[in-house]
Design an enzyme around this catalytic site. Structure first.
Site, mmCIF file in Angstrom:
data_model
loop_
_atom_site.group_PDB
_atom_site.id
_atom_site.type_symbol
_atom_site.label_atom_id
_atom_site.label_comp_id
_atom_site.label_asym_id
_atom_site.label_seq_id
_atom_site.Cartn_x
_atom_site.Cartn_y
_atom_site.Cartn_z
ATOM 1 N N GLU A 273 0.821 -1.207 0.000
ATOM 2 C CA GLU A 273 0.000 0.000 0.000
ATOM 3 C C GLU A 273 0.863 1.268 0.000
ATOM 4 O O GLU A 273 0.460 2.309 -0.513
ATOM 5 C CB GLU A 273 -0.928 -0.014 1.233
ATOM 6 C CG GLU A 273 -2.205 0.784 1.047
ATOM 7 C CD GLU A 273 -3.223 0.549 2.158
ATOM 8 O OE1 GLU A 273 -2.840 0.563 3.352
ATOM 9 O OE2 GLU A 273 -4.419 0.355 1.845
ATOM 10 N N HIS A 299 8.091 -26.234 0.268
ATOM 11 C CA HIS A 299 7.294 -27.237 -0.420
ATOM 12 C C HIS A 299 6.188 -26.603 -1.251
ATOM 13 O O HIS A 299 5.228 -27.258 -1.606
ATOM 14 C CB HIS A 299 6.685 -28.205 0.594
ATOM 15 C CG HIS A 299 7.714 -28.936 1.399
ATOM 16 N ND1 HIS A 299 8.124 -30.213 1.107
ATOM 17 C CD2 HIS A 299 8.463 -28.537 2.464
ATOM 18 C CE1 HIS A 299 9.060 -30.591 1.976
ATOM 19 N NE2 HIS A 299 9.279 -29.588 2.801
ATOM 20 N N LYS A 414 -14.789 2.513 -2.761
ATOM 21 C CA LYS A 414 -15.667 2.909 -1.644
ATOM 22 C C LYS A 414 -16.856 3.717 -2.163
ATOM 23 O O LYS A 414 -17.990 3.540 -1.709
ATOM 24 C CB LYS A 414 -14.878 3.758 -0.635
ATOM 25 C CG LYS A 414 -13.898 2.962 0.203
ATOM 26 C CD LYS A 414 -13.261 3.855 1.269
ATOM 27 C CE LYS A 414 -12.029 3.200 1.873
ATOM 28 N NZ LYS A 414 -11.277 4.110 2.740
#
Lengths: 423, 423
Positions: A273, A299, A414
């Site tokens: 960010e 792995h 938003k």
């Protein structure tokens, strides 16, 4: 306490020295001008510490150990830092037995099942929102209020709630009206840089951690920064990341202990960010953070690092002392004798040897590698690490000449959400 | 059941069609020749299912609900798939109350504290290692054996342990000698492609899940693949990823439910380890997988996607029905009226609107986006999703002309470890 090494040539020539110098000056400016308030958090919060200690020692529930569950309602920077440190230190002697619950996502199944684990009659609630209007946080708070509202007794939260927000935010005003305890986030401290403010300090103190030691650890790293300045190894690393950002667009934090799971997530927010930005002339810059846990992700992801494109750097994080001397038993199982080379070895020795061996293989594959080695996990080393990664982020941001501390790109979604649901 | 859409032009011209056709043919060859055994797992395991059902119904502990804890000792592909599906379906009606514990990392603090939560007297142990010599798995198994070894009663694990491994592996031989139950992983099924083999099926069946339905879901996707072939949308996506791999070197799975946390990790192993390879002339190829959870990571990683470099594609994963009609209360708090637009809305509606809004913002930022929408979470949809991502991985691997199913890059570190500790 914490050793750092790099295993690649950072290629600092004249240009690099000048870039580093400018970045250091920029960071000093950010600190002195108050543009970024996080720099001084380790040294300017004695009043905050006192206020938190006073609050806990005088609160009728917290002071008498009447609390079973600590409920933190907050998302992103309001929960990641606390979770990172609590997961790092969960086995420390300071940690009390209060259960912590983070309520953040609106996923109803997950939310309801998280709430089921909470004894609301013995819970202390901390609501954290910098803006005071974060939609997830306020929606969950309302939901929790509806559960707490006793048809006979009504809703009396006094002494069972604290709020952490910006001064004068809507949530601050509500809290004052309701006479709830409020702690403030300094205005110039952004969410992802706020763990060493009340955002992290209050919940961590309620869990029993030594928050002074946490700040002292951060202050030690701050002191290195102030004293050594451009000589710090982190500037060399930052410069390399900056210079090679187009080819090496990913930075991996490969932490060799399961306790770093939440710390990796904290780092991912901080790095992603802060550095993912449009800069002048709309040029898009940014480095992608990746968090891995060793040896588990040997792995899973290691193959891609070793044989895939050379588009990644790797920072190995190694914990020297796990303080648990358990060993692989001297047990030789028929047909499995080839695994006996670890018999009698401490688990700590094996996981650290896994780290060393993987690091060697990754270096040999031509990947830029550095190592951070922590002597032991405690509040000091946690604070030091937090501040180290914050500085590193600021250093790369300063070199990129971006605003490291805002997040304009998340606003659009938003607004779209509000339009969609306001219909 | 599961809808798929892409929101970018996959740019399939003549060359693309030919590439897709060749990839499909390659995949058919991999399936028919037995080079990759995972393709047929959804349809060739009726005997395995019977064997698992027989085993559970006749085992004196499992059949009488005498088991409190299921301990899976296995790392990487031996645990990620089971964990993914159990986390996805943890709130399903089929899930019984057995606690599952995954022991994988050698981190001693984490290991000891995980073991503390297990009631070893009421535990059933499943040891999973394809090679039969995985150092983490065997070391932890030895440690558990040392805890179980009763000085008076000795070590009698009969009926309390099952082993999943390759036929004739060292672990298979030991198991036969000790008379432990063994299930085999087909030799041509690699760890990260093995969740629909006994590796996932046995533990999931012990937890109460309907493993036939899981395979049926996967079989439905397999049927789409066999019937529609090159017409499948996933080939268009795979081609776009293949074609733009140098600029777009990261693929994000943005899953809008906290229950996908472990699924994302399963995807990361599958994608990273399969596609990160050296191909002819030592050219390094590979695409980096990133797993995100919505809406949480809107507060962490979204900024980098929206404003950072255009080096990522994003797949949104949306769950339509959470089957929990809880709503945000009709509670208007003073000063917080701007958040009232969600009052009375279901949490499910809000999180899905967050997904839609974020998707819209990300598309608008010029990022290649696709959407997978799942009607509801159950064994069928989980199996379908697993198989979908396996096919997508194979498709990109076929286009890259690599061996999608090996992992030669991780051997070096294993050798170094052995040398280091054998001294």
């Amino acid at each position: 306490m914490i050793k750092k090494r790099i295993f690649f040539d950072p290629e600092i020539k004249k240009e690099g020295l000048s870039k580093i110098k400018k970045a250091f000056e920029r960071m000093q400016y950010e600190r002195e001008s108050g543009l970024a308030g996080y720099y001084d958090l380790p040294v300017n919060q004695s009043e905050t510490i006192s206020a938190i200690e006073d609050f806990i020692s005088t609160n009728e529930y917290l002071s008498h150990n009447l609390i079973k569950d600590l409920v933190v309602i907050g998302i992103g920077g309001s929960s990641l830092g606390t979770r990172a440190i609590d997961t790092l230190l969960m086995f420390s002697h300071n940690r009390n037995i209060v259960n912590i619950h983070f309520l953040e996502n609106l996923d109803p199944l997950y939310l309801i099942n998280s709430i089921k684990k909470i004894d609301l009659s013995k819970a202390f609630i901390v609501v954290i929102s910098k803006s005071g209007t974060t939609i997830e946080t306020i929606s969950i708070t309302k939901y929790i209020f509806s559960l707490l509202q006793d048809p006979i007794k009504g809703l009396d939260l006094k002494n069972k709630i604290a709020v952490i927000t910006d001064r004068d935010s809507p949530l601050d005003r509500l809290s004052k009206e309701r006479d709830w305890k409020v702690f403030y986030i300094p205005t110039n401290v952004g969410g992802r840089f706020s763990v060493l403010s009340p955002v992290g300090l209050l919940p961590l103190a309620i869990l029993g951690y030594d928050i002074k030691a946490l700040l002292n650890g951060a202050a030690a790293m701050r002191e290195e920064f102030m004293q050594n300045g451009v000589e710090l190894l982190l500037f060399k690393k930052a410069y390399y990341y900056y210079k090679h950002r187009k080819k090496i667009n990913m930075n991996i934090l490969f932490s060799y202990s399961s306790m770093f799971e939440a710390f990796n997530k904290w780092y991912i927010q901080l790095w992603g960010e802060s550095l993912g930005k449009k800069r002048k002339e709309n040029e898009r810059v940014g480095l992608t953070p990746v968090g891995l846990i060793g040896s588990v992700d040997q792995h899973s992801f290691l193959q891609l690092i070793v044989e895939g494109p050379k588009d990644k750097s790797v920072t190995f994080l190694k914990l020297k002392n796990f303080e648990l001397p358990i060993t692989v038993p001297h047990l030789s199982l028929p047909y499995l004798e080839t695994t006996d080379f670890v018999n009698g070895r401490r688990f700590q020795t094996i996981i650290n040897s896994q780290c060393d061996s993987t690091m060697e293989a990754v270096i040999e594959a031509g990947v830029p590698v550095d190592l951070i080695e922590i002597n032991e996990l405690n509040e000091e080393s946690a604070g030091y690490l937090i501040y180290y990664f914050e500085l590193l982020t600021s250093a790369v941001g300063a070199m990129l000449q971006i605003n490291t501390y805002d997040q304009p790109g998340v606003e659009k979604g938003k607004i779209l959400l509000k339009n969609r649901l306001s219909k």
